[in-house]
Motif scaffolding. Structure first.
Motif, PDB file in Angstrom:
ATOM      1  N   UNK A 222       0.779  -1.303   0.128  1.00 61.97           N
ATOM      2  CA  UNK A 222       0.129   0.379   0.000  1.00 61.97           C
ATOM      3  C   UNK A 222       1.125   1.019  -0.041  1.00 61.97           C
ATOM      4  N   UNK A 223       0.556   2.046  -0.843  1.00 69.45           N
ATOM      5  CA  UNK A 223       1.192   3.825  -0.381  1.00 69.45           C
ATOM      6  C   UNK A 223       0.122   4.669  -0.842  1.00 69.45           C
ATOM      7  N   UNK A 224       0.427   5.938  -0.332  1.00 65.67           N
ATOM      8  CA  UNK A 224      -0.765   6.726   0.065  1.00 65.67           C
ATOM      9  C   UNK A 224       0.781   7.713  -0.003  1.00 65.67           C
ATOM     10  N   UNK A 225      -0.297   8.992  -1.032  1.00 67.21           N
ATOM     11  CA  UNK A 225       0.455  10.579  -0.276  1.00 67.21           C
ATOM     12  C   UNK A 225      -0.265  11.680  -0.232  1.00 67.21           C
ATOM     13  N   UNK A 226       0.107  12.777  -0.060  1.00 62.69           N
ATOM     14  CA  UNK A 226      -1.490  13.773  -0.313  1.00 62.69           C
ATOM     15  C   UNK A 226      -0.349  14.914   0.696  1.00 62.69           C
ATOM     16  N   UNK A 227      -0.753  16.292   0.222  1.00 65.98           N
ATOM     17  CA  UNK A 227      -0.211  17.213   0.082  1.00 65.98           C
ATOM     18  C   UNK A 227      -1.342  18.702   0.460  1.00 65.98           C
ATOM     19  N   UNK A 228      -1.123  19.853   0.766  1.00 65.87           N
ATOM     20  CA  UNK A 228      -1.841  20.229   2.213  1.00 65.87           C
ATOM     21  C   UNK A 228      -1.292  21.610   1.653  1.00 65.87           C
ATOM     22  N   UNK A 229      -1.894  22.700   1.792  1.00 67.94           N
ATOM     23  CA  UNK A 229      -1.727  24.254   1.752  1.00 67.94           C
ATOM     24  C   UNK A 229      -2.807  24.897   2.840  1.00 67.94           C
ATOM     25  N   UNK A 230      -2.115  25.184   3.252  1.00 69.91           N
ATOM     26  CA  UNK A 230      -2.545  26.366   4.275  1.00 69.91           C
ATOM     27  C   UNK A 230      -2.117  27.481   4.812  1.00 69.91           C
TER      28      UNK A 230
END
Length: 967
Positions: A222-230
């Protein structure tokens, strides 16, 4: 690095050897054939299915256990594990930048809750000069999580360390389903607060799991990538200084209404505002290999990886208040708070910050289960795990700041008499003939820069051997569990601060007029608070390109803004050997099913601590507002050892008094090991010894663990497949709590130029001339009269008095009693698709912070009532949920950066609403939308009294839409 490679290589070699040998073995136990149809496997998914699984785990468990189960593989109720955990009774969370970070359970904060991954103790790390035991849930994505179990009572077969709870995070395994699982998910995030970043940021995840060779071989990845700008906006005060009214300007007008029984007073150090743009990236991956050479043996090899990167740029601006010596007018209210103050002089600072850090976690594990005989099962588990955290701005730096200031302030005022954010105003030396703004680009000069660095690495190597013997005879004794384990934890934390590095020391006004840009705040800035928005008296600031400004100053002043060599360097090693036995009894009492679990765990822990020691040499008054401690170049390392032993019993009794009604009684003794920061083997003085803030810390490696005797009584009624109601009482009698004892210490070679005869002469002459003896005026008098050095600083002299330092040292001196009530109700309305879950936790104890006192005192941060309500709908492929989480006002911290002594922090009551909806378009494809904190709840922190604001922060809503496809 070499020792870590060696450890991992040893583990990998042992794993491959064991797997090779076992795969060649014939069946070591008689295989019992299972007739077709003997076992019915029911796969339940969706909200109701996940709640039914979690409820069944709670029902079947010994002691008090709550759980969360994934709705399906790769589909956890919340994208953040901490956000999911807060739905459980008694669990509340700390948020960073609006995102769940750490958990508090039954009033016990992050350091008191042990987090396991697949029953393994995980290392933790933070970007600081000291280590931590607090687990950072933001590191883990929820996609590969199959469930979370929260053990609120102790058990002999569970690792020690959690007085509040033990939280076990379970990841998906191929043999869990023994079928093909292949999903991919995509999500688009939007943070309503974002300004400089992308309006929409991506998240992508995927899972593949299957079994082969007649279910004897399993592979899962399994793998995941997340980007968040705030962006986050806030107002801050660094602390309310205590009892400095003795320095009061004799020419000041003072209205004193103080009714504090001890005569204590509190004076704001500064008032500042900030706007911070944050970019966060999270990457997770896991690989699992399972092999069952026969029906008696099952082996699992797994590797877990996570990486969390944060990059932020922050504008801060505001005014620094030097103290009563600079005051011309002051009002002291009945609490002793200087709630209205006017001071002469000062600068309207504009400080830019670059912040960047990176956290990585790696874990390699091996597990073998062996059904040795029909009634004996053995299990061996080993893992080698590492957590690293460090600054990523170069040389370990995680923060670089640069200060400009407008030198056009004649006097300044703060007014904390009636608004949530104190009003900040000023009169100006010169006025703009065109009206506001009266602070103009030509007024700006540069002061100094500074660089902070930190890194932390923690390794955990753990070996666990467990067994369970099942009694085949038809009597009350059903089974005996037993086991031994060895856990080695080694942590290394380093930190440094350059001290102020010259950027001209404000001797260059006008140099930056082409570099700064005006920013009008408008009526929306912090408008959720009174004192923000249109109430602000200085509704603007100036920003600039921080990197360009630093490059310019480096060239002008022949300096480098780079991290200093490590000044804090601490190593702690804990080796814990444990053994346990646990007896399980199934019987009846008056025809009522009775289950008893009785166990005893023994642990011995050996501690070794080593810290770098560097002696302070002298104090230097750098400018009117800044101070520095100068250290010797030579250093040495301490070496201290300690050990302790613990016996930890537990008793769990479950009685089904009538069908589906279970009464529980549990007793257990649990421990939490001392905080790692308190175990440092050195005494360190602050590198920034400002007047009223001259502090130090002496570590204590010989601290005992906190120990708690726990009693839980509860009743649970399970009246449908996913519906139940429960009520419980708990009591915790905790011993060996830490309390910091503060001692005023003098070091003969450290002198105080602020209180020296030259400074006193300066004040006397200023007062005699009818002037205010401000720090600016006194400092300038010292420079003008030859007390400064060639760099324009005022070093200590032999004529100055010895400086006083408040040295804090932790000791096991406090006991504490905590008790509370928990209520939970989960209900589904027949086949309508509607349901709800509600819980409330009331918690109390003999711990309360006396805000009127200023001496060191003990209280437990995190203690608060909590409540949750979720309403959901699930039918014909449509799912919807509205969830509300509430936490009452609570003591959130001990200490304020600029208080100059013991001081509390209180966080006001907080409530948040989250929503989610999804629809199953086809058997394989679903779409969904989520909203987090949709009402944009604000956060406010204050000191002893509500007028003593420390933080006022607005939190934006977060939204996401996405799709998930299963093959």
């Amino acid at each position: 690095m070499r020792p870590i490679q060696f450890k991992k290589t040893m583990l990998a070699t042992q794993v491959s050897l064991v797997m090779g040998l076992l795969s060649a073995l014939p069946a070591m136990a008689e295989e019992t054939p299972v007739a077709e149809g003997d076992i019915e496997v029911i796969q339940v998914t969706g909200v109701r299915g996940s709640q039914a699984k979690a409820m069944e785990l709670k029902r079947q468990s010994a002691g008090v256990v709550d759980a969360i189960s994934a709705e399906d593989i790769g589909k956890f109720p919340d994208t953040n594990l901490a956000e999911s955990l807060q739905r459980i009774s008694g669990v509340s969370i700390d948020r960073v930048n609006g995102e769940g970070s750490k958990v508090t359970v039954r009033g016990f904060g992050p350091d008191f809750n042990l987090v396991l991954l697949n029953n393994r103790t995980m290392p933790t790390a933070q970007v600081a000069g000291e280590s931590t035991r607090s687990f950072e849930f933001a590191n883990l994505a929820s996609d590969a999580i199959s469930g979370v179990e929260i053990y609120k009572t102790g058990k002999a077969d569970i690792s020690s360390g959690g007085i509040g709870s033990t939280i076990n995070i379970r990841t998906a395994r191929p043999f869990d389903t023994r079928d093909l699982v292949a999903t991919i998910g995509v999500k688009a995030h939007h943070d309503a607060s974002v300004e400089e970043g992308d309006d929409v940021t991506p998240e992508v995840s995927g899972i593949f799991s299957n079994t082969f060779m007649d279910d004897t071989l399993g592979l899962g990845v399994s793998a995941s990538y997340q980007k968040r700008d705030s962006n986050n906006k806030k107002a801050t005060i660094d602390g309310w200084r205590q009892n400095i009214d003795g320095e009061l300007n004799p020419n000041a007008v003072v209205v004193n209404e103080n009714k504090n029984p001890y005569g204590n007073t509190f004076y704001a150090r500064n008032i500042g505002f900030a706007s911070q743009d944050v970019e966060r990236e999270r990457t997770n991956a896991q690989a699992v290999f399972q092999y069952a050479p026969n029906d008696a043996i099952e082996m699992t090899l797994d590797y877990t990886y996570s990486k969390l990167s944060d990059d932020a740029n922050m504008d801060t601006w505001g005014l620094w208040f030097s103290g009563p010596g600079n005051a011309t007018y002051a009002h002291i209210n009945e609490n002793g708070t200087f709630d209205y103050v006017t001071e002469v002089g000062g600068d309207y600072s504009s400080t830019m910050h670059q912040n960047a850090s990176e956290n990585t976690n790696k874990s390699l594990g091996f597990n073998i289960e062996w059904q040795a005989t029909d009634n004996l099962q053995l299990n061996f588990d080993a893992h080698s795990s590492t957590a690293k955290a460090g600054g990523s701005l170069g040389n370990g730096a995680d923060n670089v700041f640069f200060i400009l200031g407008a030198l056009n302030i004649a006097d300044k005022t703060y007014d904390a008499t009636g608004t949530e954010i104190p009003l900040l105003g000023a009169n100006y030396g010169t006025l703009n003939p065109n009206g506001e703004p009266h602070l103009l680009p030509e007024h700006y000069a540069s002061l100094f820069a500074g660089v902070r660095a930190g890194r932390n690495k923690t390794d955990v190597d753990q070996y666990q051997f467990d067994g369970s013997w099942v009694n085949e005879n038809n009597d009350a004794l059903s089974s005996i569990d037993f086991g031994v384990s060895f856990t080695s934890m080694e942590t290394h934390a380093q930190g440094s601060y350059t001290g102020p590095i010259s950027a001209g020391w404000y001797g260059n006004m006008g140099l930056w007029q082409d570099d700064v840009s005006y920013v009008g705040l408008g009526s929306g800035f912090l408008s959720d608070f009174s004192g923000g928005g249109s109430d602000m008296l200085i509704p603007y600031y100036y920003t600039y390109d921080q990197q360009a400004a630093m490059d310019k100053a480096e060239a002008l002043y022949d300096v480098e803004y780079v991290a200093a060599p490590w000044q804090d360097d601490h190593r702690i090693k804990e080796d814990t050997t444990a053994a346990y036995v646990q007896v399980n009894i199934d019987s009846e009492f008056n025809n009522m099913p009775l289950n008893i679990v009785a166990g005893l765990r023994y642990e011995q822990t050996d501690v070794t601590a080593s810290s770098m020691q560097q002696e302070a040499q002298q104090l230097v008054w750098l400018n009117p507002t800044e101070w520095q401690t100068i250290y010797e170049e030579d250093f040495s390392y301490s070496h201290e050892t300690h050990d302790y032993k613990e016996f930890l019993p537990n008793l769990d009794i479950n009685l089904e008094v009538v069908e589906n009604v279970i009464a529980r009684f549990s007793y257990s003794r649990t421990i939490t090991r001392p905080t790692l920061g308190s175990m440092r083997a050195t005494t360190a003085l602050t590198p920034i010894p400002k007047v009223g803030s001259r502090t130090g810390f002496a570590g204590n490696p010989a601290l005992k663990p906190f120990s708690s005797d726990n009693i839980d009584v509860s009743v649970e009624y399970y009246y449908d497949d996913a519906s139940y109601v429960s009520a419980g009482y708990f009591n915790k009698e905790v011993e060996n709590f830490l309390a910091n004892t503060i001692e005023t210490v003098q070091y003969d070679h450290l002198r105080d130029p602020y209180a020296g005869p030259a400074a006193e002469q300066a004040r006397a002459e200023l007062v005699a001339n009818g002037e205010t003896p401000s720090d600016e005026a006194v400092f300038q008098w010292l420079i003008d009269n030859g007390y400064g050095n060639a760099d324009g600083r005022v070093p200590q002299s032999g004529a100055d008095p010895v400086a006083d330092w408040n040295i804090s040292k932790p000791n096991n001196v406090e006991d504490l009693s905590i008790n509370g009530l928990e209520f939970a109700w989960q209900h589904w309305f027949w086949d309508t698709g509607f349901g709800f879950a509600a819980n409330y936790t009331w918690v109390d104890g003999d711990t309360e912070y006396d805000v009127e006192r200023v001496d060191e005192q003990f209280a437990l941060p995190g203690l608060s009532d909590t409540a949750n309500l979720s309403v959901f709908y699930e039918k014909e492929g449509l799912q919807a949920r509205v969830a509300y989480n509430w936490r009452d006002t609570f003591l959130s911290g001990m200490g304020q950066a600029e208080a100059g002594g013991p001081a509390p922090q209180f966080t006001e009551a907080y409530g948040q609403v989250d929503v989610s909806v999804s629809y199953q378009l086809t058997d394989n494809l679903s779409i969904f939308a989520e909203g987090i904190n949709i009402l944009e709840e604000k956060k406010r922190v204050y000191g002893r009294y509500k007028e003593q604001m420390l933080l006022a922060q607005e939190n934006g809503a977060r939204y996401a839409i996405g799709a998930r496809y299963s093959f």
